[in-house]
Scaffold this motif. Structure first.
Motif, PDB file in Angstrom:
ATOM      1  N   ASP A  63       0.843  -1.188   0.000  1.00 45.16           N
ATOM      2  CA  ASP A  63       0.000   0.000   0.000  1.00 45.16           C
ATOM      3  C   ASP A  63       0.878   1.237   0.000  1.00 45.16           C
ATOM      4  OD1 ASP A  63      -3.153  -0.458   0.665  1.00 45.16           O
ATOM      5  OD2 ASP A  63      -1.940  -2.090   1.473  1.00 45.16           O
ATOM      6  N   VAL A  64       0.413   2.282  -0.685  1.00 45.71           N
ATOM      7  CA  VAL A  64       1.086   3.575  -0.692  1.00 45.71           C
ATOM      8  C   VAL A  64       0.161   4.570  -0.001  1.00 45.71           C
ATOM      9  CG1 VAL A  64       2.118   5.392  -2.087  1.00 45.71           C
ATOM     10  CG2 VAL A  64       2.227   3.008  -2.866  1.00 45.71           C
ATOM     11  N   VAL A  65       0.674   5.217   1.041  1.00 41.64           N
ATOM     12  CA  VAL A  65      -0.092   6.227   1.777  1.00 41.64           C
ATOM     13  C   VAL A  65       0.607   7.564   1.630  1.00 41.64           C
ATOM     14  CG1 VAL A  65      -0.881   6.997   4.048  1.00 41.64           C
ATOM     15  CG2 VAL A  65      -1.059   4.584   3.423  1.00 41.64           C
ATOM     16  N   HIS A  66      -0.140   8.602   1.247  1.00 39.99           N
ATOM     17  CA  HIS A  66       0.462   9.924   1.127  1.00 39.99           C
ATOM     18  C   HIS A  66      -0.174  10.884   2.121  1.00 39.99           C
ATOM     19  CE1 HIS A  66      -2.778  12.070  -1.166  1.00 39.99           C
ATOM     20  NE2 HIS A  66      -3.068  10.844  -1.555  1.00 39.99           N
ATOM     21  N   ALA A  67       0.645  11.784   2.654  1.00 34.36           N
ATOM     22  CA  ALA A  67       0.194  12.733   3.666  1.00 34.36           C
ATOM     23  C   ALA A  67      -0.595  13.862   3.019  1.00 34.36           C
ATOM     24  CB  ALA A  67       1.394  13.293   4.419  1.00 34.36           C
ATOM     25  N   ASP A  68      -1.753  14.157   3.596  1.00 30.63           N
ATOM     26  CA  ASP A  68      -2.547  15.286   3.109  1.00 30.63           C
ATOM     27  C   ASP A  68      -3.153  16.076   4.263  1.00 30.63           C
ATOM     28  OD1 ASP A  68      -4.390  13.340   3.897  1.00 30.63           O
ATOM     29  OD2 ASP A  68      -5.824  13.837   2.315  1.00 30.63           O
ATOM     30  N   LEU A  69      -2.660  15.840   5.485  1.00 30.64           N
ATOM     31  CA  LEU A  69      -3.171  16.524   6.665  1.00 30.64           C
ATOM     32  C   LEU A  69      -2.145  17.521   7.198  1.00 30.64           C
ATOM     33  CD1 LEU A  69      -4.703  13.456   8.557  1.00 30.64           C
ATOM     34  CD2 LEU A  69      -5.932  15.144   7.157  1.00 30.64           C
ATOM     35  N   HIS A  70      -2.613  18.696   7.582  1.00 31.55           N
ATOM     36  CA  HIS A  70      -1.787  19.733   8.216  1.00 31.55           C
ATOM     37  C   HIS A  70      -0.701  20.285   7.293  1.00 31.55           C
ATOM     38  CE1 HIS A  70      -3.894  18.553  11.790  1.00 31.55           C
ATOM     39  NE2 HIS A  70      -3.384  17.335  11.747  1.00 31.55           N
ATOM     40  N   VAL A  71      -0.824  20.050   6.008  1.00 34.10           N
ATOM     41  CA  VAL A  71       0.127  20.634   5.064  1.00 34.10           C
ATOM     42  C   VAL A  71      -0.084  22.143   5.005  1.00 34.10           C
ATOM     43  CG1 VAL A  71       0.963  20.611   2.683  1.00 34.10           C
ATOM     44  CG2 VAL A  71       0.146  18.480   3.744  1.00 34.10           C
ATOM     45  N   ASP A  72      -1.342  22.576   5.051  1.00 36.24           N
ATOM     46  CA  ASP A  72      -1.621  24.013   5.012  1.00 36.24           C
ATOM     47  C   ASP A  72      -1.084  24.726   6.251  1.00 36.24           C
ATOM     48  OD1 ASP A  72      -3.467  22.656   6.582  1.00 36.24           O
ATOM     49  OD2 ASP A  72      -5.092  24.061   6.170  1.00 36.24           O
ATOM     50  N   ALA A  73      -1.109  24.041   7.417  1.00 40.90           N
ATOM     51  CA  ALA A  73      -0.599  24.663   8.640  1.00 40.90           C
ATOM     52  C   ALA A  73       0.877  24.987   8.524  1.00 40.90           C
ATOM     53  CB  ALA A  73      -0.837  23.734   9.830  1.00 40.90           C
ATOM     54  N   GLN A  74       1.604  24.164   7.800  1.00 43.33           N
ATOM     55  CA  GLN A  74       3.030  24.441   7.618  1.00 43.33           C
ATOM     56  C   GLN A  74       3.230  25.678   6.749  1.00 43.33           C
ATOM     57  OE1 GLN A  74       5.579  20.832   7.043  1.00 43.33           O
ATOM     58  NE2 GLN A  74       3.585  19.854   6.854  1.00 43.33           N
ATOM     59  N   PHE A  75       2.442  25.812   5.692  1.00 48.27           N
ATOM     60  CA  PHE A  75       2.563  27.009   4.861  1.00 48.27           C
ATOM     61  C   PHE A  75       2.198  28.269   5.657  1.00 48.27           C
ATOM     62  CE2 PHE A  75       2.197  24.017   1.188  1.00 48.27           C
ATOM     63  CZ  PHE A  75       3.378  24.382   0.564  1.00 48.27           C
ATOM     64  N   ALA A  77       2.605  28.646   8.823  1.00 49.50           N
ATOM     65  CA  ALA A  77       3.708  28.899   9.743  1.00 49.50           C
ATOM     66  C   ALA A  77       4.879  29.588   9.047  1.00 49.50           C
ATOM     67  CB  ALA A  77       4.173  27.587  10.379  1.00 49.50           C
ATOM     68  N   PHE A  78       4.933  29.472   7.740  1.00 53.52           N
ATOM     69  CA  PHE A  78       5.999  30.130   6.988  1.00 53.52           C
ATOM     70  C   PHE A  78       5.545  31.465   6.397  1.00 53.52           C
ATOM     71  CE2 PHE A  78       7.878  25.974   7.322  1.00 53.52           C
ATOM     72  CZ  PHE A  78       9.237  26.254   7.407  1.00 53.52           C
ATOM     73  N   GLY A  79       4.403  31.965   6.863  1.00 55.73           N
ATOM     74  CA  GLY A  79       4.003  33.326   6.519  1.00 55.73           C
ATOM     75  C   GLY A  79       2.925  33.463   5.468  1.00 55.73           C
ATOM     76  N   TYR A  80       2.415  32.364   4.933  1.00 54.43           N
ATOM     77  CA  TYR A  80       1.334  32.456   3.962  1.00 54.43           C
ATOM     78  C   TYR A  80       0.032  32.819   4.674  1.00 54.43           C
ATOM     79  CZ  TYR A  80       4.232  30.079   0.448  1.00 54.43           C
ATOM     80  OH  TYR A  80       5.217  29.752  -0.444  1.00 54.43           O
ATOM     81  N   THR A  81      -0.838  33.535   3.995  1.00 55.60           N
ATOM     82  CA  THR A  81      -2.169  33.767   4.537  1.00 55.60           C
ATOM     83  C   THR A  81      -2.917  32.433   4.573  1.00 55.60           C
ATOM     84  OG1 THR A  81      -3.192  34.161   2.377  1.00 55.60           O
ATOM     85  CG2 THR A  81      -2.204  36.075   3.511  1.00 55.60           C
ATOM     86  N   PRO A  82      -3.919  32.292   5.451  1.00 59.65           N
ATOM     87  CA  PRO A  82      -4.656  31.018   5.510  1.00 59.65           C
ATOM     88  C   PRO A  82      -5.205  30.580   4.153  1.00 59.65           C
ATOM     89  CG  PRO A  82      -5.190  32.356   7.412  1.00 59.65           C
ATOM     90  CD  PRO A  82      -4.343  33.218   6.521  1.00 59.65           C
ATOM     91  N   GLU A  83      -5.760  31.529   3.391  1.00 61.48           N
ATOM     92  CA  GLU A  83      -6.317  31.167   2.078  1.00 61.48           C
ATOM     93  C   GLU A  83      -5.229  30.694   1.124  1.00 61.48           C
ATOM     94  OE1 GLU A  83      -8.955  33.156  -1.547  1.00 61.48           O
ATOM     95  OE2 GLU A  83      -8.543  34.289   0.286  1.00 61.48           O
TER      96      GLU A  83
END
Length: 244
Positions: A63-75, A77-83
């Motif tokens: 099985d291949v599992v890819h991460a798709d959770l909390h990726v936006d939170a990292q962006f 944290a690096f200064g991107y707006t939530p949208e």
């Protein structure tokens, strides 16, 4: 760490199970889990095709599992707006999913499935394991230190050389890692397998904690871990490769 490499000749990849128990689980050959992170150029479509083809030499199912959770939170944290963070994260996740799909199509194998981490959010086993991880991060300083080391190593790729992650970035990295850790603890419970090996191309800071100690949060007896990497990469820990 176990010092015995597992390989076939000729073979594009080699495996180094972390411990003797991990090696025994590998040799059982029930199941291999390949985890793929968004934005990681190591996992090209060709490499995914090679990995799943190679893995099916040893395992009944992959099985291949890819991460798709909390990726936006990292962006964020690096200064991107939530949208903007949500858009960037969605783009990275879609790109990763398409790359996996191309790799699996190229491999053309049965009994190889693709999942996103979010597919498991409602599963009782995932909820139980995720709660255990969160509790251990609060109560277990050894695990906390290793998890923070893993988060810092992950975040280093997004930071200028020599710049350390700040508190917000570290917290975002820990949430991301926390979402992945159930698959290092008990993939058999999550995917209904008798036993499983989780693999990655490097040993992670949490590997000795989850697979090498006798107390605290650790992997289930039917859960193993192995470093799987291209044969041409030297292995200082390895002695003589063993044919499977």
């Amino acid at each position: 760490m176990s010092e015995s490499l597992i390989s076939t000749k000729p073979s594009p990849y080699q495996a180094l199970p972390f411990s003797d128990r991990c090696r025994r689980l590998w040799l059982r050959g029930d199941h291999l889990l390949i985890g793929v992170s968004p934005g990681n150029s190591y996992f090209s479509a060709r490499r995914i095709a090679e990995l799943v083809t190679w893995g099916r030499e040893f395992f009944d199912a992959v099985d291949v599992v890819h991460a798709d959770l909390h990726v936006d939170a990292q962006f964020e944290a690096f200064g991107y707006t939530p949208e903007h963070a949500k858009r960037r994260a969605a783009k990275e996740v879609r790109t990763t999913a398409r790359r996996i799909e191309r790799g699996l199509a190229e491999a053309g194998l049965n009994r190889v499935a693709m999942h996103a981490l979010s597919d498991f959010l409602a599963a009782p086993a995932y909820q139980r394991l995720h709660a255990e991880v969160r509790r251990a991060l609060r109560e277990d300083p050894v695990l906390r230190e290793a998890a923070e080391g893993m988060a810092r190593a992950f975040l280093a790729g997004r930071l200028p050389t020599g710049v350390a992650a700040d508190a917000g970035q570290l917290a975002a990295g820990l949430r991301y890692i926390c979402a992945e850790l159930p698959f290092f603890l008990d993939t058999p419970a999550l995917l209904g397998r008798a036993s499983s090996i989780s693999c990655y191309h490097v040993e992670l800071p949490l590997t000795p904690v989850l697979f090498g100690r006798s107390e605290g949060l650790r992997a289930a007896p039917t859960q193993g871990y192995a470093v799987v990497r291209p044969v041409e990469e030297p292995s200082p820990e390895a002695t003589e490769p063993l044919a499977a």
